[in-house]
Design an enzyme around this catalytic site. Structure first.
Site, short mmCIF file in Angstrom:
data_model
loop_
_atom_site.label_atom_id
_atom_site.label_comp_id
_atom_site.label_asym_id
_atom_site.label_seq_id
_atom_site.Cartn_x
_atom_site.Cartn_y
_atom_site.Cartn_z
N SER A 47 0.79 -1.23 0.00
CA SER A 47 0.00 0.00 0.00
C SER A 47 0.83 1.29 0.00
O SER A 47 0.35 2.32 -0.45
CB SER A 47 -0.98 0.02 1.17
OG SER A 47 -0.31 0.22 2.39
N LYS A 91 -0.28 5.08 6.61
CA LYS A 91 -0.85 5.73 5.43
C LYS A 91 -0.40 7.19 5.41
O LYS A 91 0.20 7.69 6.34
CB LYS A 91 -2.38 5.69 5.46
CG LYS A 91 -2.99 4.30 5.54
CD LYS A 91 -2.78 3.51 4.28
CE LYS A 91 -3.39 2.12 4.45
NZ LYS A 91 -2.93 1.20 3.47
#
Length: 171
Positions: A47, A91
């Protein structure tokens, strides 16, 4: 006789107690540092490619800026997962409260690929992985409460070839 034995053992007990106290202080200090100042985390998975390796990076995250409300757009952060509360994910913050964020709607239920726009509500942030095609992020579960932020990643510790700071990325 018993009193004499007790006198002989007293220095040993004092030394043992002193050593135990030092060890306890050390572990208490480690707990405070890890909980309130900075912590290590392991970044694994696709990710956050190309910022972090697929096989994993050991990163250092500071906890003060998130506690003081100073984490901002472009920062890489540790977040308690809204879907799996026992898991912490890494993130990038793409939008803060009040920001308008446009994204491609690609969740499994409504995989229409159309662009959607949202205004990030008060007390929330919008997070996305750098590798948008392989990231479970706000595009899937929506805005994340600011209270789920656990730290701001600022340094890659391992592997040695990636050693260095993690900067902001303009979005």
């Amino acid at each position: 006789m018993a009193l004499q034995n007790l006198r002989e053992l007293t220095p040993i007990f004092k030394e043992g107690f002193g050593l135990t106290l030092r060890v306890a202080k050390f572990f208490c200090s480690l707990h405070v540092i890890n909980s309130y100042l900075c912590t290590f985390a392991l970044s694994q998975g696709p990710s956050m490619l190309p910022t972090f390796n697929l096989t994993g990076n050991l990163v250092l995250a500071e906890r003060l800026s998130t506690r003081l409300g100073q984490a901002g757009k472009g920062d890489v952060v540790l977040i308690r997962s809204p879907r799996e509360p026992r898991k912490v994910v890494i993130k990038r913050i793409v939008g803060m409260e009040g920001d308008t964020v446009s994204y491609v709607n690609s969740d499994s239920k409504n995989a229409d690929g159309k662009e959607a726009t949202i205004v990030v509500p008060k007390g929330h942030i919008w997070i996305e992985g750098d590798n948008k095609s392989l990231s479970r992020d706000s595009r899937l579960f929506g805005p994340v409460p600011y209270g789920l932020l656990e730290g701001r990643v600022f340094w890659v510790m391992w592997p040695p070839e990636d050693f260095g700071s993690v900067g902001k990325k303009s979005t």
